[in-house]
Design a protein around this motif. Sequence first.
Motif, mmCIF file in Angstrom:
data_model
loop_
_atom_site.group_PDB
_atom_site.id
_atom_site.type_symbol
_atom_site.label_atom_id
_atom_site.label_comp_id
_atom_site.label_asym_id
_atom_site.label_seq_id
_atom_site.Cartn_x
_atom_site.Cartn_y
_atom_site.Cartn_z
ATOM 1 N N LEU A 420 0.968 -1.190 0.016
ATOM 2 C CA LEU A 420 0.056 0.030 0.002
ATOM 3 C C LEU A 420 0.830 1.273 0.164
ATOM 4 C CD1 LEU A 420 -2.801 -1.146 2.602
ATOM 5 C CD2 LEU A 420 -2.977 -0.693 0.069
ATOM 6 N N ARG A 421 2.254 1.005 0.025
ATOM 7 C CA ARG A 421 2.913 2.290 -0.188
ATOM 8 C C ARG A 421 2.414 3.293 -1.028
ATOM 9 N NH1 ARG A 421 7.235 2.944 3.043
ATOM 10 N NH2 ARG A 421 7.370 0.793 3.352
ATOM 11 N N GLY A 422 2.460 4.504 -0.782
ATOM 12 C CA GLY A 422 2.088 5.535 -1.749
ATOM 13 C C GLY A 422 0.481 5.592 -2.204
ATOM 14 N N ARG A 439 -4.146 -19.072 14.342
ATOM 15 C CA ARG A 439 -4.389 -18.720 12.747
ATOM 16 C C ARG A 439 -4.453 -16.897 12.775
ATOM 17 N NH1 ARG A 439 -9.823 -17.639 9.935
ATOM 18 N NH2 ARG A 439 -9.526 -18.199 7.933
ATOM 19 N N VAL A 440 -3.670 -16.539 11.748
ATOM 20 C CA VAL A 440 -3.314 -15.301 11.428
ATOM 21 C C VAL A 440 -4.011 -14.687 9.931
ATOM 22 C CG1 VAL A 440 -1.731 -13.372 11.444
ATOM 23 C CG2 VAL A 440 -1.308 -15.255 12.936
ATOM 24 N N VAL A 441 -4.869 -13.899 9.904
ATOM 25 C CA VAL A 441 -5.136 -13.479 8.646
ATOM 26 C C VAL A 441 -5.334 -12.129 8.585
ATOM 27 C CG1 VAL A 441 -7.267 -13.309 7.209
ATOM 28 C CG2 VAL A 441 -7.010 -15.262 8.639
ATOM 29 N N VAL A 442 -4.436 -11.704 7.448
ATOM 30 C CA VAL A 442 -4.016 -10.197 7.154
ATOM 31 C C VAL A 442 -4.447 -9.815 5.715
ATOM 32 C CG1 VAL A 442 -2.196 -8.540 7.043
ATOM 33 C CG2 VAL A 442 -2.061 -10.195 8.563
ATOM 34 N N ARG A 443 -5.586 -8.996 5.761
ATOM 35 C CA ARG A 443 -5.719 -8.735 4.423
ATOM 36 C C ARG A 443 -5.563 -7.235 4.278
ATOM 37 N NH1 ARG A 443 -10.990 -10.139 3.021
ATOM 38 N NH2 ARG A 443 -10.984 -11.895 4.620
ATOM 39 N N ASP A 444 -5.469 -6.563 2.773
ATOM 40 C CA ASP A 444 -5.146 -5.316 2.742
ATOM 41 C C ASP A 444 -5.771 -4.907 1.665
ATOM 42 O OD1 ASP A 444 -3.500 -5.739 0.097
ATOM 43 O OD2 ASP A 444 -2.288 -6.573 1.495
ATOM 44 N N SER A 445 -6.037 -3.501 1.180
ATOM 45 C CA SER A 445 -7.056 -3.077 0.037
ATOM 46 C C SER A 445 -6.032 -2.867 -1.074
ATOM 47 C CB SER A 445 -7.640 -1.915 0.465
ATOM 48 O OG SER A 445 -6.777 -0.682 0.971
ATOM 49 N N GLY A 446 -4.955 -3.501 -1.147
ATOM 50 C CA GLY A 446 -3.904 -3.290 -2.265
ATOM 51 C C GLY A 446 -4.070 -3.880 -3.584
ATOM 52 N N PRO A 447 -3.105 -3.948 -4.444
ATOM 53 C CA PRO A 447 -3.514 -4.529 -5.782
ATOM 54 C C PRO A 447 -3.727 -6.165 -5.574
ATOM 55 C CG PRO A 447 -1.057 -3.865 -5.559
ATOM 56 C CD PRO A 447 -1.733 -3.663 -4.255
ATOM 57 N N GLY A 448 -3.371 -6.682 -4.916
ATOM 58 C CA GLY A 448 -3.511 -8.260 -4.712
ATOM 59 C C GLY A 448 -2.299 -8.789 -5.259
ATOM 60 N N VAL A 449 -2.338 -10.054 -5.373
ATOM 61 C CA VAL A 449 -1.094 -10.896 -5.789
ATOM 62 C C VAL A 449 -1.629 -11.855 -6.926
ATOM 63 C CG1 VAL A 449 0.414 -12.949 -5.287
ATOM 64 C CG2 VAL A 449 -0.359 -11.179 -3.466
ATOM 65 N N ALA A 450 -0.818 -11.645 -8.393
ATOM 66 C CA ALA A 450 -1.292 -12.309 -9.389
ATOM 67 C C ALA A 450 -1.235 -13.872 -8.953
ATOM 68 C CB ALA A 450 -0.141 -12.220 -10.420
ATOM 69 N N PRO A 451 -2.384 -14.596 -9.656
ATOM 70 C CA PRO A 451 -2.625 -16.079 -9.267
ATOM 71 C C PRO A 451 -1.452 -16.727 -9.532
ATOM 72 C CG PRO A 451 -4.678 -14.950 -10.114
ATOM 73 C CD PRO A 451 -3.634 -14.000 -10.103
ATOM 74 N N GLU A 452 -0.594 -16.568 -10.641
ATOM 75 C CA GLU A 452 0.398 -17.342 -11.006
ATOM 76 C C GLU A 452 1.524 -17.297 -10.284
ATOM 77 O OE1 GLU A 452 0.598 -13.550 -13.539
ATOM 78 O OE2 GLU A 452 -0.957 -15.066 -12.842
ATOM 79 N N ILE A 453 1.857 -16.503 -9.153
ATOM 80 C CA ILE A 453 2.787 -16.308 -8.244
ATOM 81 C C ILE A 453 2.388 -16.459 -7.042
ATOM 82 C CG2 ILE A 453 4.257 -14.993 -9.824
ATOM 83 C CD1 ILE A 453 3.542 -12.558 -8.041
ATOM 84 N N ALA A 454 1.066 -17.224 -6.893
ATOM 85 C CA ALA A 454 0.689 -17.215 -5.530
ATOM 86 C C ALA A 454 1.618 -17.973 -4.433
ATOM 87 C CB ALA A 454 -0.688 -17.905 -5.321
ATOM 88 N N GLU A 455 2.395 -19.105 -5.283
ATOM 89 C CA GLU A 455 3.209 -19.823 -4.480
ATOM 90 C C GLU A 455 4.654 -19.376 -4.468
ATOM 91 O OE1 GLU A 455 3.024 -22.663 -2.475
ATOM 92 O OE2 GLU A 455 0.660 -22.255 -2.570
ATOM 93 N N GLU A 456 4.881 -18.519 -5.647
ATOM 94 C CA GLU A 456 6.147 -18.025 -5.724
ATOM 95 C C GLU A 456 6.784 -17.044 -4.734
ATOM 96 O OE1 GLU A 456 8.893 -18.959 -7.897
ATOM 97 O OE2 GLU A 456 7.629 -20.689 -8.417
ATOM 98 N N HIS A 494 -4.552 -15.709 -1.284
ATOM 99 C CA HIS A 494 -5.540 -15.454 -2.352
ATOM 100 C C HIS A 494 -5.935 -13.618 -2.371
ATOM 101 C CE1 HIS A 494 -8.222 -15.959 1.221
ATOM 102 N NE2 HIS A 494 -9.037 -15.465 0.604
ATOM 103 N N ASN A 495 -6.583 -13.608 -3.355
ATOM 104 C CA ASN A 495 -7.244 -12.358 -3.496
ATOM 105 C C ASN A 495 -8.696 -12.327 -3.207
ATOM 106 O OD1 ASN A 495 -4.586 -11.343 -4.494
ATOM 107 N ND2 ASN A 495 -5.087 -12.011 -6.392
ATOM 108 N N ASP A 496 -9.257 -10.996 -2.604
ATOM 109 C CA ASP A 496 -10.541 -10.827 -2.294
ATOM 110 C C ASP A 496 -10.708 -9.268 -1.986
ATOM 111 O OD1 ASP A 496 -13.069 -10.849 -1.690
ATOM 112 O OD2 ASP A 496 -12.680 -11.816 0.413
ATOM 113 N N ASN A 497 -10.618 -8.576 -3.137
ATOM 114 C CA ASN A 497 -10.489 -7.169 -3.126
ATOM 115 C C ASN A 497 -9.129 -6.597 -2.579
ATOM 116 O OD1 ASN A 497 -13.259 -6.700 -4.469
ATOM 117 N ND2 ASN A 497 -13.992 -6.940 -2.476
ATOM 118 N N GLY A 498 -8.056 -7.499 -2.809
ATOM 119 C CA GLY A 498 -6.965 -7.214 -2.329
ATOM 120 C C GLY A 498 -6.400 -8.564 -1.965
ATOM 121 N N ALA A 499 -5.114 -8.505 -1.414
ATOM 122 C CA ALA A 499 -4.301 -9.889 -0.919
ATOM 123 C C ALA A 499 -4.756 -10.128 0.470
ATOM 124 C CB ALA A 499 -2.887 -9.559 -0.808
#
Length: 507
Positions: A420-422, A439-456, A494-499
């Motif tokens: 979310l920087r900037g 269990r720890v869940v951290v969600r943000d309103s940023g651009p998210g993570v591309a599905p193809e690099i979800a493991e990378e 995973h992505n849900d309106n952000g990462a």
Amino acid sequence: MARQLLGWQFAVVAALLGAVAVFSAVQSTEAFGDVQGRRMLSVAEDVAATAGVRAALADPLRYHQLPPFAESARSLSGAGSVRIALPDTRVLTSPDPDQVGEPMPVGESTVAAGRSWVGEVGDELVAHVPVIGDRGEIIGIVAAGVDLPHLFAGIVHSPSEALLILAAATVLGVGGSLLVARRVKRQTLGMEPAEIAGLVEHREAMLHGIREGVVGLDGQDRITLVNDQARRLLSLPERTDGVPVTELGFNDRLADVLTGRAEGADQIVLRKGRVLVMNRVPIAPAGAVVTLRDRTEIVALQNALDANRSTADTLRAQAHEFSNRLHTIAGLIELGDHDELRRYVDRVSHHQRAWQGEVAERVGDPAVAALLVAKASLAAEQGVGLRLDPDSDLGLIDEHLSADLVTVLGNLVDNALDALRGKQGWIEVCLTHRDDEVRVVVRDSGPGVAPEIAEEVFRHGFTTKAAEDGGGRGLGLAITRQTCVRRQGSVEVHNDNGAVFTARMKP
């Protein structure tokens, strides 16, 4: 080396020639026995079938007529001897007068049973044939023999051929030895065997004495060399020679660096709680050498420094926020707007107490609660709101789990702040402790993570355009995953309106 190779080659050639000579002699002896045996048998049969011989043997008064028959057969056939004896083996005629009247040696002959026989008796190859009388009885024995040659008679009889073969073999052996020595000399960089042995000993001492790990690989990515430090850093078993990298249980990142699929200098990988810096150098024509350095302590110091820097940043953010509030209060005092001043102070105090109260109510661990309060100040300075999910419920936990939880939560919140920087946005944290899982869940309103690099994103050192666009998700997330795996848990995104990052750990 050339002299040694020449000596060994000459010895090999000499042994080969000796073996060939013995083999040839044995073959010659066998051929002699076969050919001459048949010839002597034919001579003895001819003499035994002669009517005059049979008549002379039937009448003792005519024994003196036998020598001409025997000598004639010997002369015509070229046999060494032709002897005629009575059934009791007493010799009647022989080229050697001393044998006349003496028993004839018969060895293992079957002639006494009325059967012809060919074999060796003493130094002779002899054929024994019985002489049969008119009534079918044995009336005498005819023996035709020839002297046996010694083992290397063939070579003695043709010395020129033997010398020619020996000379040719010697020339070929010497020439081949010189060529081989010359080629080996080039391949060993001109070093002698003693120098090569010394170099190997020095190399072994150096490899096992240095503080860096060294791994040698062949063209098929099989382990060929591992020093003690590399075995310790990579937690390798004792027997690894010839074992492919893919069969050693390495994670994908470590396997990529070892096999060269991940290129570049100073590649950072994680292996069983250790942070390693690796460099791979290809070796022609095939293979590679990989060096390893342990950066675990340096990373631990870096994390401690980052923690201190985070504390300093938090204090700076709080000081900055406090300074802004003091300026606002001072301005309101100068304006004389005491009612607004009272309302402003109430709002600020209420907001601060509300956040701290919410954290204290839902998070029972002091270290985790303090981390959330500190991260809220950092987020506020960046223009990002940090909030707790209403379902959060974390009680007091043991200090070891608390330390791991602070590491995981801190890395995930920092990762969200980087995303979310900037930008204006928010970060939501949910902490729950149910039965045997935190269990720890951290969600943000940023651009998210591309599905193809979800493991990378959990592997340090990955390089894709999507990953670069997604922000810096490197060693921090890799350490997060390692911490969760060590706690028999996992981390995923995973992505849900952000990462949305979800981490699980066992107490």
